[in-house]
Design an enzyme around this catalytic site. Structure first.
Site, PDB file in Angstrom:
ATOM      1  N   GLU A  55      45.104  11.418 -22.134  1.00  0.00           N
ATOM      2  CA  GLU A  55      43.842  11.757 -22.790  1.00  0.00           C
ATOM      3  C   GLU A  55      42.622  11.222 -22.039  1.00  0.00           C
ATOM      4  OE1 GLU A  55      44.388  10.747 -26.948  1.00  0.00           O
ATOM      5  OE2 GLU A  55      45.870  12.356 -27.194  1.00  0.00           O
ATOM      6  N   GLU A 172      51.737  16.989 -26.172  1.00  0.00           N
ATOM      7  CA  GLU A 172      51.697  16.220 -27.412  1.00  0.00           C
ATOM      8  C   GLU A 172      50.935  17.012 -28.451  1.00  0.00           C
ATOM      9  OE1 GLU A 172      50.296  12.116 -27.116  1.00  0.00           O
ATOM     10  OE2 GLU A 172      49.342  12.318 -29.077  1.00  0.00           O
TER      11      GLU A 172
END
Length: 236
Positions: A55, A172
Site C-alpha cells: 500500500e 488483498e
C-alpha cells in the site's frame, strides 16, 4: 480433503528510505531481503512469489513511493531473486506493488517495470469502513457494486497499453476495511459482495484473487474463536 498452500512473502519496500513530506525517497536497501531469500533457497523451501511493498502506490497509506523509484526497486528485487535461484526452475514470481489503484501512478510504474514485473497486484476495499451502518445497503445495491468495475477496466487498459506480459492480481480484498463488521462480513449477506467481486475480476482478466483473510478480523473466512468456516469460505 486437504489444501496445498502456495507461499508468497511480502518484503519491506521502505528499508533504507527516508520519509520526506509524506513520501519515501531513496533506493531500497535489499541487504536483509537478499539474506532472507538466500536462506529460503538454502533450505530448499518452495516460494511461489516475492512481493515488494504494501500500500505504497499513488498517495499511499501513511507514505508513498514514486512510480519511478518503485520500478527501480522492483528491478533490484528481480535481480537478487534470479541470482539466488540461478540454478532453480521454476523461479518465484516477481509481484508488486500491492497497493490501491491510481491510474497515472500504475501506468508509469508498469511501463518502467516492463521487463522486471510478472504480476501487478492491487488492493480493493470498495465497501468503505467496517463501522459504516449502511454496509448491508451497499452490499445489496448492484449499482454501488458496479462502481468498482472502473478499477478493473482501467488496470486492464494500463496493462494492454504498456505492452507488458505481467498479469493482474487482486492481492488483498476484504470488502470493508478495518476488519469488516461483525454479523455482516462474517455472515451470508457478504456473499453478494464477494461473488460479485469474483465475477467482475474474472470479466476483466484478473488471474488471482486473494481474500483478506483466512483467519483474522470479521472478514476472515474462518471464525477467529473456534475456526469454523464463515459462509464465504465455501465460495473461495
Amino acid at each position: 480433503m486437504y489444501f496445498r498452500a502456495k507461499i508468497i512473502f511480502g518484503l519491506n519496500a521502505l528499508t533504507g528510505k527516508t520519509i520526506e513530506y509524506g513520501s519515501a525517497v531513496g533506493p531500497w536497501n535489499y541487504t536483509n531481503a537478499e539474506s532472507f531469500i538466500r536462506y529460503t533457497v538454502s533450505k530448499n523451501y518452495t516460494i511461489f512469489g516475492w512481493e515488494l511493498g504494501n500500500e505504497l502506490s499513488g498517495k499511499g497509506i501513511g507514505t508513498s513511493i514514486s512510480a519511478r523509484q518503485y520500478a527501480y526497486d522492483v528491478a533490484a528485487m528481480k535481480d537478487i531473486v534470479y541470482k539466488a535461484y540461478e540454478k532453480i526452475d521454476p523461479k518465484p514470481l516477481i509481484i508488486a506493488p500491492g497497493g490501491f489503484f491510481d491510474a497515472n501512478w500504475f501506468k508509469e510504474f508498469v511501463t518502467k517495470s516492463n521487463t522486471s514485473l510478472e504480476v501487478v497486484s492491487h488492493h480493493i476495499y470498495n465497501l468503505g469502513p467496517g463501522v459504516d451502518e449502511h454496509l448491508v445497503d451497499k452490499i445489496l445495491n448492484p449499482l454501488y457494486l458496479d462502481g468498482e468495475a472502473h478499477t478493473f477496466a482501467n488496470l486492464k487498459n494500463v496493462l494492454a497499453s504498456s505492452g507488458t506480459s505481467a498479469t493482474s492480481w487482486v492481492g488483498e480484498s476484504g470488502g470493508a476495511y478495518n476488519s469488516g463488521r461483525h454479523l455482516v462480513s462474517d455472515s451470508f449477506v457478504y456473499s453478494f459482495w464477494y461473488l460479485d467481486q469474483l465475477g467482475m475480476s474474472a470479466t476483466f482478466d484478473t488471474k488471482t484473487y486473494c481474500r483478506q483473510s483466512l483467519i483474522g478480523g470479521n472478514y476472515g473466512l474462518l471464525n477467529t474463536t473456534n475456526f469454523t468456516p464463515n459462509p464465504d469460505y465455501y465460495r473461495y
